[in-house]
Write a protein that holds these residues in place. Structure first.
Motif, PDB file in Angstrom:
ATOM      1  N   ASP A 243       0.845  -1.187   0.000  1.00  0.00           N
ATOM      2  CA  ASP A 243       0.000   0.000   0.000  1.00  0.00           C
ATOM      3  C   ASP A 243       0.881   1.237   0.000  1.00  0.00           C
ATOM      4  O   ASP A 243       1.288   1.736   1.045  1.00  0.00           O
ATOM      5  CB  ASP A 243      -0.910  -0.018   1.239  1.00  0.00           C
ATOM      6  N   VAL A 244       1.144   1.723  -1.210  1.00  0.00           N
ATOM      7  CA  VAL A 244       2.041   2.872  -1.317  1.00  0.00           C
ATOM      8  C   VAL A 244       1.351   4.151  -0.873  1.00  0.00           C
ATOM      9  O   VAL A 244       1.963   5.209  -0.842  1.00  0.00           O
ATOM     10  CB  VAL A 244       2.549   3.035  -2.763  1.00  0.00           C
ATOM     11  N   ARG A 245       0.046   4.032  -0.537  1.00  0.00           N
ATOM     12  CA  ARG A 245      -0.650   5.225  -0.052  1.00  0.00           C
ATOM     13  C   ARG A 245      -0.293   5.514   1.402  1.00  0.00           C
ATOM     14  O   ARG A 245      -0.558   6.582   1.913  1.00  0.00           O
ATOM     15  CB  ARG A 245      -2.161   5.039  -0.176  1.00  0.00           C
TER      16      ARG A 245
ATOM     17  N   VAL B 223       8.591   3.182  -1.701  1.00  0.00           N
ATOM     18  CA  VAL B 223       8.058   2.969  -3.044  1.00  0.00           C
ATOM     19  C   VAL B 223       9.143   2.286  -3.871  1.00  0.00           C
ATOM     20  O   VAL B 223       9.921   2.933  -4.564  1.00  0.00           O
ATOM     21  CB  VAL B 223       7.620   4.301  -3.692  1.00  0.00           C
TER      22      VAL B 223
ATOM     23  N   ALA C 170       0.895   0.210  -7.123  1.00  0.00           N
ATOM     24  CA  ALA C 170       0.292   1.483  -7.530  1.00  0.00           C
ATOM     25  C   ALA C 170      -0.318   1.382  -8.913  1.00  0.00           C
ATOM     26  O   ALA C 170      -1.412   1.914  -9.167  1.00  0.00           O
ATOM     27  CB  ALA C 170       1.359   2.582  -7.485  1.00  0.00           C
TER      28      ALA C 170
ATOM     29  N   ARG D 166      -3.596  -0.517  -8.693  1.00  0.00           N
ATOM     30  CA  ARG D 166      -4.669   0.297  -8.120  1.00  0.00           C
ATOM     31  C   ARG D 166      -5.131   1.369  -9.109  1.00  0.00           C
ATOM     32  O   ARG D 166      -6.309   1.691  -9.187  1.00  0.00           O
ATOM     33  CB  ARG D 166      -4.185   0.970  -6.835  1.00  0.00           C
TER      34      ARG D 166
END
Lengths: 254, 184
Positions: A35-37, A43, A51, A54
């Motif tokens: 979950d790069v959020r 990253v 990413a 998604r």
């Protein structure tokens, strides 16, 4: 996909170095990797892949809702019966079918109680099938007592040929008969009916009292005095069976 | 999740009560990731299958009990089951090769797909190195945004098995990327 929990080994995926690294990660660390959020998430190449995956959903958006789904949602299409309801319905229909078949077979064999037999006959008549009615059963039962001929008294005073103990002489006859000989005066349980004119075929399905070789078929209890020699009181059940014609001579008594 | 949790909870409640507008809101929220999940799994008719999944969801709304997260997990469980059906039928279905002229194909490749599909091809190539189970786990974790427990429920596997598949998927991807970097 297999539904078991066993992990199929991949040909090249058990890389010791990377498996050791990733197995050493805690669940939150793996979550952060995917979950790069997450703030502060690294990253890397894996994060970039996540990413991109998604972003695909946002890039393509929602597919257009099909007309069928829209109709289903707005209620313009009748809702389908739930699976459980369909099963119950199918079971009920199956039961009805089996019950109806059993009812029909029983009706055809004339073994139903009188009201049910009449109902079955009425229903069957609608579809062009003839089933016997309970009134037919009464006539048949009575006719099977048969009229006694000349019996020989037994030692106990009973006459084996007496009505009720004889076997089907003069019983209900479904075949045309001719009469001969003197008429019987006591039908011995048989319903007097038109036996026909001498030498002429009698009305079908009527007992032919008097002498004769009965062809009566059916069942019944014949009780009553016969006309045999001696006074016999026939008792018992008479099951007249057989096929053929009975012949008698002489006037018939209606 | 693009909308707030309370907004989605309201939409879910309305959809369960039979509101068409509320279900359309649910559709807008969940149809894109469902379609994406199906697309990355190689489904040919993504739009059609997504509509079938959402039709199944709509039919089962009355039986569902739970909050939005549970609902999202349930939707992806349905999507995964439909995906399995699709894989089975695809194995039985003969492959129909579309007749496209070479000239037309080259034009399409050159002008339409070149830029647009570059990212997709790269992602698809990476997913292709994974086994089916590893890909299922990764896509449900990332695209469907499901936690481990719900991925395990959707796949009918234990949490430990899902964790192991996830580790192997990541290790496989990382090793593949490393090999690519060395070759370049």
């Amino acid at each position: 996909m297999s539904s078991s929990g066993r992990i199929p080994p991949g040909p090249e995926d058990d890389d010791d170095e990377w498996m050791t690294k990733f197995r050493s990660l805690t669940d939150p660390e793996v979550d952060a990797l995917l979950d790069v959020r997450s703030p502060g998430a690294p990253v890397g190449a894996i994060g970039a892949l996540a990413a991109a995956l998604r972003a695909d959903a946002a890039r393509h958006g929602a597919p257009a809702m099909s007309a069928e789904l829209r109709a289903q949602v707005t209620g313009s299409r009748p809702a389908r019966v739930p699976v459980r309801g369909r099963r119950v319905l199918a079971g009920a229909l199956g039961g009805l079918l089996v019950g109806g078949a059993a009812f029909g077979v029983a009706g055809a064999q004339d073994v139903l109680p009188a009201p049910l037999q009449d109902a079955a006959a009425s229903v069957a008549q609608v579809v062009g099938i003839h089933l016997p009615r309970s009134s037919d059963r009464d006539v048949r039962d009575q006719g099977q007592g048969g009229a006694g001929g000349e019996g020989k008294p037994n030692d106990d005073g009973t006459d084996p040929e007496a009505p009720g103990s004889g076997r089907g002489t003069g019983g209900a006859d479904s075949t045309p008969t001719t009469t001969h000989g003197p008429p019987a005066t006591t039908p011995g349980g048989a319903v007097p009916a038109d036996p026909g004119t001498p030498g002429q075929p009698a009305t079908p399905a009527t007992p032919a009292p008097g002498q004769g070789n009965g062809d009566g078929r059916g069942r019944g209890d014949g009780h009553g005095p016969g006309l045999g020699k001696g006074q016999d009181e026939g008792k018992g059940q008479d099951e007249g069976k057989g096929q053929g014609t009975s012949q008698s001579q002489g006037p018939a008594i209606p | 999740m693009s909308a707030s949790a309370s907004e989605l909870a309201v939409a879910l409640a309305g959809a369960r009560d039979g509101s068409a507008a509320a279900f359309e809101r649910v559709y807008e929220e969940l149809a894109p990731p469902v379609a994406s999940y199906l697309r990355w799994n190689g489904v040919a008719d993504v739009d059609g299958l997504t509509n079938e999944v959402m039709a199944n969801v709509h039919r089962g709304m009355g039986r569902f009990k739970g909050d939005w997260d549970a609902f999202r997990s349930w939707v992806f469980t349905i999507a995964h089951h439909r995906l399995i059906d699709e894989r089975r039928s695809a194995r039985r279905r003969p492959v129909v090769v579309e007749e496209v002229s070479e000239a037309h194909a080259s034009v399409r490749d050159a002008e339409e797909d070149a830029l647009r599909a570059l990212g997709d091809e790269r992602v698809a190539a990476l997913l292709a190195v994974l086994s089916t189970d590893q890909r299922d786990v990764l896509l449900l974790r990332v695209v469907a945004d499901l936690p481990l427990e719900e991925v395990a429920d959707a796949l009918h596997k234990s949490i430990g098995a899902v964790k192991s598949l996830q580790h192997r998927a990541l290790a496989t991807l990382r090793r593949h990327l490393a090999v690519e970097a060395m070759e370049q």
